[in-house]
Scaffold this motif. Structure first.
Motif: not given
Length: 190
Positions: A122, A125-126, A129-130, A133, A149-150, A153, A157
């Motif tokens: 996690r 992947y965070r 994602e950051q 972003e 953020r959406t 993400y 995915c």
């Protein structure tokens, strides 16, 4: 005079061997003995440099995370700012035989009943994602942070599943479709 540490050489060597074992034998079949044999070292050296099986798992996730971050940060170098985000999305959706998709898939499968491994994955992947972003914010500074953020993400995915499907032989033209989906997600920020 003390001997220099071989940890900087041995740890990556053992972790790459573990990654190959995961692809060939799965998590259950990737014993410390098998990892040691693949790395050309003894089981005692695996334990010395990396620890027990849980520690080896976490070290592999950290090794993969560092590779992903280095790779990602190199994607936009030399690309004009107006093309940077598009170049990064293209690279994320391009199949690279050096990328450890099957290794990550095996770690996901192994994490089912292992919260510490889930935590490590996690976190990896965070961080991705950051990074995405941050690139979205640079390309679309006026966009709502929640929407960025959406979209970040959604891109993570899309990329993750696209790579997994590519690894099992989905047609190569699916990359074009995935890119079109990614472009639509990003366009939503404009």
């Amino acid at each position: 005079m003390p001997r220099p540490s071989l940890a900087d050489v041995r740890r990556p060597q053992i972790l790459e061997a573990y990654a190959r074992c995961l692809v060939s034998y799965g998590w259950e079949g990737s014993t410390l003995d098998r990892i040691a044999e693949e790395a050309g070292v003894t089981r005692a050296l695996v334990r010395h440099y990396l620890g027990n099986r849980d520690e080896v798992d976490r070290a592999l996730v950290e090794h993969l995370r560092a590779r992903y971050v280095d790779w990602f940060q190199g994607l936009g170098r030399g690309v004009p700012p107006s093309r940077r985000l598009s170049a990064i999305v293209d690279a994320l959706l391009t199949t690279d035989p050096e990328e450890p998709t099957q290794v990550v898939d095996a770690l996901f499968a192994a994490s089912k009943d292992r919260p510490e491994l889930q935590d490590a994955l996690r976190a990896m992947y965070r961080e991705l994602e950051q990074l995405v972003e941050t690139e979205l914010a640079a390309a679309h500074p006026g966009a709502d942070p929640g929407r960025r953020r959406t979209v970040a993400y959604g891109l993570v995915c899309l990329v993750g599943m696209h790579r997994s499907l590519d690894a099992i032989g989905f047609p190569s033209e699916r990359a074009i479709q995935a890119k079109a989906c990614a472009d639509r997600l990003v366009a939503d920020l404009a």
